[in-house]
Every structure is written in structure tokens, then in C-alpha cells.
Design a protein around this motif. Structure first.
Motif, mmCIF file in Angstrom:
data_model
loop_
_atom_site.group_PDB
_atom_site.id
_atom_site.type_symbol
_atom_site.label_atom_id
_atom_site.label_comp_id
_atom_site.label_asym_id
_atom_site.label_seq_id
_atom_site.Cartn_x
_atom_site.Cartn_y
_atom_site.Cartn_z
ATOM 1 N N UNK A 157 0.821 -1.222 0.000
ATOM 2 C CA UNK A 157 0.000 0.000 0.000
ATOM 3 C C UNK A 157 0.850 1.265 0.000
ATOM 4 N N UNK A 158 2.062 1.188 0.535
ATOM 5 C CA UNK A 158 2.939 2.358 0.603
ATOM 6 C C UNK A 158 3.702 2.578 -0.697
ATOM 7 N N UNK A 159 3.816 1.529 -1.498
ATOM 8 C CA UNK A 159 4.560 1.623 -2.759
ATOM 9 C C UNK A 159 3.839 0.819 -3.832
ATOM 10 N N UNK A 160 2.570 1.180 -4.121
ATOM 11 C CA UNK A 160 1.802 0.397 -5.092
ATOM 12 C C UNK A 160 2.438 0.462 -6.481
ATOM 13 N N UNK A 161 2.643 -0.691 -7.070
ATOM 14 C CA UNK A 161 3.221 -0.758 -8.405
ATOM 15 C C UNK A 161 4.710 -0.479 -8.475
ATOM 16 N N UNK A 162 5.372 -0.339 -7.342
ATOM 17 C CA UNK A 162 6.808 -0.020 -7.325
ATOM 18 C C UNK A 162 7.627 -1.171 -7.893
ATOM 19 N N UNK A 163 8.646 -0.807 -8.631
ATOM 20 C CA UNK A 163 9.586 -1.795 -9.162
ATOM 21 C C UNK A 163 10.761 -1.976 -8.202
ATOM 22 N N UNK A 164 11.206 -0.856 -7.581
ATOM 23 C CA UNK A 164 12.338 -0.913 -6.655
ATOM 24 C C UNK A 164 12.086 -0.001 -5.460
ATOM 25 N N UNK A 165 12.658 -0.403 -4.324
ATOM 26 C CA UNK A 165 12.699 0.439 -3.133
ATOM 27 C C UNK A 165 14.090 0.270 -2.531
ATOM 28 N N UNK A 166 14.703 1.386 -2.171
ATOM 29 C CA UNK A 166 16.016 1.371 -1.528
ATOM 30 C C UNK A 166 15.908 2.062 -0.180
ATOM 31 N N UNK A 167 16.690 1.582 0.800
ATOM 32 C CA UNK A 167 16.828 2.287 2.067
ATOM 33 C C UNK A 167 18.032 3.203 1.907
ATOM 34 N N UNK A 168 17.839 4.470 2.213
ATOM 35 C CA UNK A 168 18.883 5.467 2.058
ATOM 36 C C UNK A 168 19.057 6.141 3.417
ATOM 37 N N UNK A 169 20.264 6.074 3.978
ATOM 38 C CA UNK A 169 20.429 6.651 5.306
ATOM 39 C C UNK A 169 21.869 6.821 5.730
ATOM 40 N N UNK A 170 22.006 7.233 6.981
ATOM 41 C CA UNK A 170 23.346 7.476 7.537
ATOM 42 C C UNK A 170 24.192 6.207 7.545
ATOM 43 N N UNK A 171 23.563 5.056 7.694
ATOM 44 C CA UNK A 171 24.296 3.795 7.789
ATOM 45 C C UNK A 171 24.875 3.338 6.458
ATOM 46 N N UNK A 172 24.474 3.964 5.334
ATOM 47 C CA UNK A 172 25.069 3.620 4.039
ATOM 48 C C UNK A 172 25.532 4.878 3.293
ATOM 49 N N UNK A 173 25.884 5.903 4.061
ATOM 50 C CA UNK A 173 26.370 7.178 3.513
ATOM 51 C C UNK A 173 25.383 7.799 2.537
#
Length: 102
Positions: free
Chosen positions: A23-39
């Protein structure tokens, strides 16, 4: 969205499971986590797409710290975690970042 924490007794790490529901990403092909832990890399931490349409990823983090992060959907849409430990104003743009405390 959800964040679950599992503290490891064998080493000083916490396994953090991130989940983005369909429901948060309907039809999404990709999702990435982006944050301090991966610069803040927009490509280094892709989430796995499940058959249900949800996306999930596990990241090992050092305990005793707070990490800012956001989700990047299809490399175009930024989204916060609806169940983050807290939110802080971002230094970039007029938005907030999600925070996970481990």
C-alpha cells in the motif's frame, strides 16, 4: 511500514528489519533504504520485493546510536517510515527524515 530490531548476543550488533507494505509503494519496481548507515547511497541498499508486493531488507547496525533514513521508491519518490522511532528535520529540502534508535 515497520522497523523491527533483533539484538545479537554473539556480537555487538542489532539486526534491523525494514518493511514497506504494498500500500505504501503500489506498483513499485524498486525500493532502496537510504540513510546514515550507508552514507546516503541511493543504490547500495536495495530492498527485496516479495510475492505479496511488499519490500523488505535487513541491516546490521551498531547499538547505542540513532540513524536517520528514508525510503526511495523507483528512484523518484521519497517516503518516511510510518512507524519510525522519531523524525527529525532534514538538512536537505523541506522534509523530515525517519530515525531508528538501536
Amino acid at each position: 511500514m515497520s522497523v523491527k530490531k533483533q539484538y545479537l548476543k554473539s556480537k555487538d550488533r542489532c539486526k534491523v528489519s525494514f518493511r514497506v507494505p504494498k500500500a505504501a509503494a503500489p506498483g513499485a519496481k524498486t525500493v532502496h533504504i537510504v540513510g546514515e548507515f550507508n552514507d546516503w547511497s541511493t543504490v547500495n541498499t536495495p530492498m527485496k520485493r516479495l510475492k505479496s508486493g511488499e519490500f523488505t531488507a535487513v541491516v546490521e547496525l551498531a547499538p547505542g546510536q540513532a540513524y536517520q533514513f528514508r525510503y526511495l521508491i523507483d528512484q523518484t519518490i521519497w517516503e518516511n517510515d510510518w512507524e519510525a522511532d522519531r523524525y527529525v528535520k532534514s538538512d536537505f529540502g523541506d522534509c523530515e527524515n525517519s530515525v531508528v534508535v538501536v
